[in-house]
Write a protein that holds these residues in place. Sequence first.
Motif, PDB file in Angstrom:
ATOM      1  N   PRO A   1       0.820  -1.217   0.000  1.00 10.77           N
ATOM      2  CA  PRO A   1       0.000   0.000   0.000  1.00 10.77           C
ATOM      3  C   PRO A   1       0.849   1.260   0.000  1.00 10.77           C
ATOM      4  O   PRO A   1       2.041   1.228   0.326  1.00 10.77           O
ATOM      5  N   HIS A   2       0.207   2.349  -0.359  1.00  4.12           N
ATOM      6  CA  HIS A   2       0.847   3.668  -0.291  1.00  4.12           C
ATOM      7  C   HIS A   2       0.365   4.381   0.967  1.00  4.12           C
ATOM      8  O   HIS A   2      -0.842   4.430   1.233  1.00  4.12           O
ATOM      9  N   HIS A   3       1.291   4.930   1.736  1.00  3.22           N
ATOM     10  CA  HIS A   3       0.957   5.681   2.945  1.00  3.22           C
ATOM     11  C   HIS A   3       1.233   7.165   2.681  1.00  3.22           C
ATOM     12  O   HIS A   3       2.383   7.610   2.725  1.00  3.22           O
ATOM     13  N   GLU A   4       0.177   7.889   2.403  1.00  2.00           N
ATOM     14  CA  GLU A   4       0.310   9.304   2.060  1.00  2.00           C
ATOM     15  C   GLU A   4       0.557  10.128   3.316  1.00  2.00           C
ATOM     16  O   GLU A   4      -0.217  10.061   4.282  1.00  2.00           O
ATOM     17  N   PRO A   5       1.630  10.924   3.345  1.00  2.00           N
ATOM     18  CA  PRO A   5       1.899  11.753   4.523  1.00  2.00           C
ATOM     19  C   PRO A   5       0.864  12.858   4.701  1.00  2.00           C
ATOM     20  O   PRO A   5       0.351  13.405   3.717  1.00  2.00           O
ATOM     21  N   GLU A   6       0.579  13.158   5.956  1.00  3.02           N
ATOM     22  CA  GLU A   6      -0.374  14.228   6.256  1.00  3.02           C
ATOM     23  C   GLU A   6       0.318  15.579   6.418  1.00  3.02           C
ATOM     24  O   GLU A   6      -0.353  16.610   6.430  1.00  3.02           O
ATOM     25  N   GLU A   7       1.604  15.563   6.558  1.00  4.41           N
ATOM     26  CA  GLU A   7       2.388  16.794   6.622  1.00  4.41           C
ATOM     27  C   GLU A   7       3.556  16.664   5.652  1.00  4.41           C
ATOM     28  O   GLU A   7       4.171  15.606   5.549  1.00  4.41           O
ATOM     29  N   ILE A   8       3.856  17.742   4.951  1.00 10.00           N
ATOM     30  CA  ILE A   8       4.922  17.762   3.956  1.00 10.00           C
ATOM     31  C   ILE A   8       5.978  18.781   4.371  1.00 10.00           C
ATOM     32  O   ILE A   8       5.646  19.957   4.571  1.00 10.00           O
ATOM     33  N   PRO A   9       7.232  18.370   4.542  1.00 14.87           N
ATOM     34  CA  PRO A   9       8.285  19.346   4.834  1.00 14.87           C
ATOM     35  C   PRO A   9       8.321  20.433   3.762  1.00 14.87           C
ATOM     36  O   PRO A   9       8.405  20.150   2.576  1.00 14.87           O
ATOM     37  N   GLY A  10       8.214  21.660   4.191  1.00 18.30           N
ATOM     38  CA  GLY A  10       8.179  22.767   3.246  1.00 18.30           C
ATOM     39  C   GLY A  10       6.816  23.006   2.637  1.00 18.30           C
ATOM     40  O   GLY A  10       6.632  23.945   1.854  1.00 18.30           O
ATOM     41  N   GLY A  11       5.822  22.174   2.997  1.00 21.49           N
ATOM     42  CA  GLY A  11       4.463  22.361   2.500  1.00 21.49           C
ATOM     43  C   GLY A  11       4.216  21.663   1.177  1.00 21.49           C
ATOM     44  O   GLY A  11       5.142  21.277   0.459  1.00 21.49           O
ATOM     45  N   SER A  12       2.954  21.473   0.867  1.00 20.44           N
ATOM     46  CA  SER A  12       2.580  20.880  -0.416  1.00 20.44           C
ATOM     47  C   SER A  12       2.929  21.858  -1.541  1.00 20.44           C
ATOM     48  O   SER A  12       3.160  23.050  -1.314  1.00 20.44           O
ATOM     49  N   GLN A  13       2.943  21.326  -2.756  1.00 20.71           N
ATOM     50  CA  GLN A  13       3.300  22.167  -3.896  1.00 20.71           C
ATOM     51  C   GLN A  13       2.493  21.734  -5.099  1.00 20.71           C
ATOM     52  O   GLN A  13       2.192  20.546  -5.280  1.00 20.71           O
ATOM     53  N   SER A  14       2.109  22.702  -5.915  1.00 17.36           N
ATOM     54  CA  SER A  14       1.355  22.379  -7.125  1.00 17.36           C
ATOM     55  C   SER A  14       1.867  23.220  -8.288  1.00 17.36           C
ATOM     56  O   SER A  14       2.423  24.308  -8.096  1.00 17.36           O
ATOM     57  N   TRP A  15       1.661  22.696  -9.473  1.00 19.93           N
ATOM     58  CA  TRP A  15       2.065  23.357 -10.701  1.00 19.93           C
ATOM     59  C   TRP A  15       0.905  23.292 -11.677  1.00 19.93           C
ATOM     60  O   TRP A  15       0.288  22.240 -11.846  1.00 19.93           O
ATOM     61  N   GLU A  16       0.607  24.377 -12.339  1.00 22.20           N
ATOM     62  CA  GLU A  16      -0.397  24.368 -13.394  1.00 22.20           C
ATOM     63  C   GLU A  16       0.233  23.834 -14.663  1.00 22.20           C
ATOM     64  O   GLU A  16       1.289  24.300 -15.086  1.00 22.20           O
ATOM     65  N   SER A  17      -0.417  22.839 -15.257  1.00 21.69           N
ATOM     66  CA  SER A  17       0.030  22.386 -16.562  1.00 21.69           C
ATOM     67  C   SER A  17      -0.507  23.346 -17.621  1.00 21.69           C
ATOM     68  O   SER A  17      -1.190  24.314 -17.300  1.00 21.69           O
TER      69      SER A  17
END
Length: 236
Positions: free
Chosen positions: A42-58
Motif C-alpha cells: 500500500p501507499h501511505h500518504e503523509p499528512e504533513e509535507i516538509p516545506g508544505g505541499s506544492q502544485s504546478w499548473e500544466s
Amino acid sequence: MGLNIVVGYLAEQLEYDEEGASWHREVLGDLNLVLTEAGEPPHHEPEEIPGGSQSWESYGYSGLHHVRRLAAWLAINRRLPHPCSYEKATDDAVLARFYRLHDAHLRGGRENGVLNFLKRRNPPFSHLILHSDAEGFYLPRAVPDVIFDRHSPQRDGIGGMVGSAKELLTECRELAHALSIPSGIDPEGEEIYKNVEAPPTDGEPWQRLSIETFVITRLIAACEKSLETGAAIVFS
C-alpha cells in the motif's frame, strides 16, 4: 480550469478543506485496493509535507498531449517534431500509432511493422503514456509496470492507471535531454513563460518546443518533490 499537478494533496486538503480531505482519504483507500489487487504494497500518504505541499499548473489539459506527441516522435521517428497547435497534437498520426503500439504490447499482440522497442520489457515512455490526462496518481517509488485498476466499474479518482514518479522522472529527463533543456532551469522562470506566450522560430529545441518544455519541467519538479517527501503526485 485545467490540469493541476500536485504533490502533498492530502496535506493541502487537511489544511484548507476538511470535506475535501475526507473525500481524498476515500480515494486513497481505493488506491490501496488497486495496489493490493496488483500484488503491490500500500501507499501511505503523509499528512504533513516538509516545506508544505506544492502544485504546478500544466498547460491546460493539452500540454500533456504535446509531451506525449514528443515522446512518440522520438520513439518512432527518432527525431523531434515540429511545433504544432493543440488540435494537431491530439490528432497526430505518429502519436496515434504510439498509442496503438502500447495497446498491442499490453494485449500481447503485434502490429505489422512493429518497432524494435517493443522487444523491450516495456515500451518506452509507458508511465507518461499509460495514465489519465485528468486524474490519478504517480507513486513515490519504483514500479516498473504501470498498475491497472481491474475493477469493473473502475474506481473514481484513480484514473484507471497508476504510475511511478521514479519511472516518470527517468522518462521526462530523457525528453528534457532531447530538447536540450538546461539543467536546473526554474519551471516558473520568466523565459519559460515568455516562450509559451510567443514561441520563437529559432533557438534551442527547448525554446521552440515551448509547450513541451513548460510541461516537462513541471513534471520533473513534481517527481523530484514526490520522491523527496514520499507524497504521491496527484493529477487534479
